[in-house]
Design a protein around this motif. Structure first.
Motif, PDB file in Angstrom:
ATOM      1  N   ASN A   1       0.825  -1.213   0.000  1.00 47.72           N
ATOM      2  CA  ASN A   1       0.000   0.000   0.000  1.00 47.72           C
ATOM      3  C   ASN A   1       0.856   1.259   0.000  1.00 47.72           C
ATOM      4  O   ASN A   1       0.525   2.238  -0.668  1.00 47.72           O
ATOM      5  CB  ASN A   1      -0.954  -0.003   1.186  1.00 47.72           C
ATOM      6  CG  ASN A   1      -2.073  -0.998   1.015  1.00 47.72           C
ATOM      7  OD1 ASN A   1      -2.404  -1.368  -0.102  1.00 47.72           O
ATOM      8  ND2 ASN A   1      -2.641  -1.448   2.120  1.00 47.72           N
ATOM      9  N   ARG A   2       1.949   1.236   0.731  1.00 48.77           N
ATOM     10  CA  ARG A   2       2.848   2.400   0.743  1.00 48.77           C
ATOM     11  C   ARG A   2       3.450   2.620  -0.641  1.00 48.77           C
ATOM     12  O   ARG A   2       3.518   3.739  -1.135  1.00 48.77           O
ATOM     13  CB  ARG A   2       3.964   2.214   1.775  1.00 48.77           C
ATOM     14  CG  ARG A   2       4.911   3.395   1.811  1.00 48.77           C
ATOM     15  CD  ARG A   2       5.830   3.357   3.024  1.00 48.77           C
ATOM     16  NE  ARG A   2       6.536   4.618   3.123  1.00 48.77           N
ATOM     17  CZ  ARG A   2       7.816   4.769   2.848  1.00 48.77           C
ATOM     18  NH1 ARG A   2       8.544   3.726   2.483  1.00 48.77           N
ATOM     19  NH2 ARG A   2       8.389   5.946   2.965  1.00 48.77           N
ATOM     20  N   ALA A   3       3.874   1.543  -1.282  1.00 47.35           N
ATOM     21  CA  ALA A   3       4.436   1.654  -2.628  1.00 47.35           C
ATOM     22  C   ALA A   3       3.389   2.182  -3.610  1.00 47.35           C
ATOM     23  O   ALA A   3       3.679   3.060  -4.434  1.00 47.35           O
ATOM     24  CB  ALA A   3       4.971   0.293  -3.084  1.00 47.35           C
ATOM     25  N   LYS A   4       2.164   1.683  -3.516  1.00 49.98           N
ATOM     26  CA  LYS A   4       1.112   2.147  -4.428  1.00 49.98           C
ATOM     27  C   LYS A   4       0.749   3.615  -4.170  1.00 49.98           C
ATOM     28  O   LYS A   4       0.480   4.344  -5.124  1.00 49.98           O
ATOM     29  CB  LYS A   4      -0.124   1.263  -4.320  1.00 49.98           C
ATOM     30  CG  LYS A   4       0.060  -0.062  -5.037  1.00 49.98           C
ATOM     31  CD  LYS A   4      -1.234  -0.803  -5.197  1.00 49.98           C
ATOM     32  CE  LYS A   4      -1.589  -1.514  -3.931  1.00 49.98           C
ATOM     33  NZ  LYS A   4      -2.725  -2.429  -4.085  1.00 49.98           N
ATOM     34  N   ARG A   5       0.756   4.040  -2.922  1.00 50.86           N
ATOM     35  CA  ARG A   5       0.501   5.461  -2.629  1.00 50.86           C
ATOM     36  C   ARG A   5       1.548   6.335  -3.288  1.00 50.86           C
ATOM     37  O   ARG A   5       1.240   7.388  -3.857  1.00 50.86           O
ATOM     38  CB  ARG A   5       0.499   5.716  -1.117  1.00 50.86           C
ATOM     39  CG  ARG A   5      -0.787   5.385  -0.434  1.00 50.86           C
ATOM     40  CD  ARG A   5      -0.849   5.975   0.964  1.00 50.86           C
ATOM     41  NE  ARG A   5       0.302   5.687   1.789  1.00 50.86           N
ATOM     42  CZ  ARG A   5       0.424   4.638   2.578  1.00 50.86           C
ATOM     43  NH1 ARG A   5      -0.534   3.734   2.645  1.00 50.86           N
ATOM     44  NH2 ARG A   5       1.498   4.460   3.305  1.00 50.86           N
ATOM     45  N   ARG A   6       2.796   5.912  -3.225  1.00 50.63           N
ATOM     46  CA  ARG A   6       3.870   6.683  -3.854  1.00 50.63           C
ATOM     47  C   ARG A   6       3.732   6.690  -5.374  1.00 50.63           C
ATOM     48  O   ARG A   6       3.942   7.713  -6.023  1.00 50.63           O
ATOM     49  CB  ARG A   6       5.238   6.118  -3.439  1.00 50.63           C
ATOM     50  CG  ARG A   6       5.452   6.235  -1.923  1.00 50.63           C
ATOM     51  CD  ARG A   6       6.827   5.843  -1.514  1.00 50.63           C
ATOM     52  NE  ARG A   6       7.657   7.047  -1.634  1.00 50.63           N
ATOM     53  CZ  ARG A   6       8.937   7.037  -1.875  1.00 50.63           C
ATOM     54  NH1 ARG A   6       9.576   5.905  -2.038  1.00 50.63           N
ATOM     55  NH2 ARG A   6       9.608   8.155  -1.957  1.00 50.63           N
ATOM     56  N   LEU A   7       3.350   5.550  -5.948  1.00 47.52           N
ATOM     57  CA  LEU A   7       3.135   5.490  -7.395  1.00 47.52           C
ATOM     58  C   LEU A   7       1.976   6.390  -7.815  1.00 47.52           C
ATOM     59  O   LEU A   7       2.048   7.076  -8.842  1.00 47.52           O
ATOM     60  CB  LEU A   7       2.866   4.052  -7.838  1.00 47.52           C
ATOM     61  CG  LEU A   7       4.027   3.068  -7.703  1.00 47.52           C
ATOM     62  CD1 LEU A   7       3.578   1.661  -8.086  1.00 47.52           C
ATOM     63  CD2 LEU A   7       5.209   3.505  -8.535  1.00 47.52           C
ATOM     64  N   ARG A   8       0.899   6.408  -7.025  1.00 45.69           N
ATOM     65  CA  ARG A   8      -0.239   7.276  -7.349  1.00 45.69           C
ATOM     66  C   ARG A   8       0.168   8.742  -7.327  1.00 45.69           C
ATOM     67  O   ARG A   8      -0.253   9.528  -8.182  1.00 45.69           O
ATOM     68  CB  ARG A   8      -1.392   7.039  -6.367  1.00 45.69           C
ATOM     69  CG  ARG A   8      -2.226   5.836  -6.699  1.00 45.69           C
ATOM     70  CD  ARG A   8      -3.523   5.810  -5.909  1.00 45.69           C
ATOM     71  NE  ARG A   8      -3.327   5.665  -4.485  1.00 45.69           N
ATOM     72  CZ  ARG A   8      -3.260   4.498  -3.855  1.00 45.69           C
ATOM     73  NH1 ARG A   8      -3.384   3.370  -4.532  1.00 45.69           N
ATOM     74  NH2 ARG A   8      -3.094   4.463  -2.554  1.00 45.69           N
TER      75      ARG A   8
END
Length: 150
Positions: A94-101
């Motif tokens: 989730n942290r990685a996806k937040r950064r990608l978003r």
């Protein structure tokens, strides 16, 4: 009298002190999308992008494809995000996806092409730990290579 397990009507107004707050703010807690960006949710869209072009960087993999002519949103840039379980547990993914978003929100309106789909894929031990400015630079470099500018 209604039975205790009966479901309320969908058209009936909700009761309670929080009913008006919930209904008046449908996107509470979500950051507004950048103009022209549409988030992909269908698996078929992700698979179509996976069969097209791809370009990797140290902390990110980007897949891109130009959509066909019968396009429901011809001027929109569509984007999807994914991280496999190799990235880590749910918190790390989730942290990685937040950064990608956030990278997509900042950069895609400037460098993305309308009529294209982009899928951003997180990498293990890199997407969540890489400094944000370098993550943005990796993304910009990958898009430039995908479009033949690099």
């Amino acid at each position: 009298m209604t039975p205790p397990n009966a479901r309320p009507d969908a058209d009936a107004p909700a009761d309670g002190p929080m009913a008006s707050a919930v209904s008046s703010c449908p996107d509470a807690g979500r950051a507004p999308a950048a103009p022209g960006l549409v988030t992909m949710t269908r698996r078929a869209d992700f698979l179509s992008a996976a069969r097209a072009r791809r370009q990797g960087g140290p902390a990110i993999m980007v897949q891109a494809r130009k959509r066909e002519t019968p396009d429901p949103a011809p001027g929109a840039i569509r984007v999807g995000f994914t991280c496999s379980k190799k990235v880590g547990n749910a918190v790390a993914r989730n942290r990685a996806k937040r950064r990608l978003r956030e990278v997509a929100r900042l950069e895609l309106p400037l460098i993305g092409r309308p009529g294209w789909d982009y899928v951003l894929i997180g990498r293990r031990d890199a997407t969540a730990d890489r400094p944000f400015d370098l993550l943005c630079a990796d993304f910009v470099r990958a898009i430039a290579k995908l479009h033949g500018k690099g």
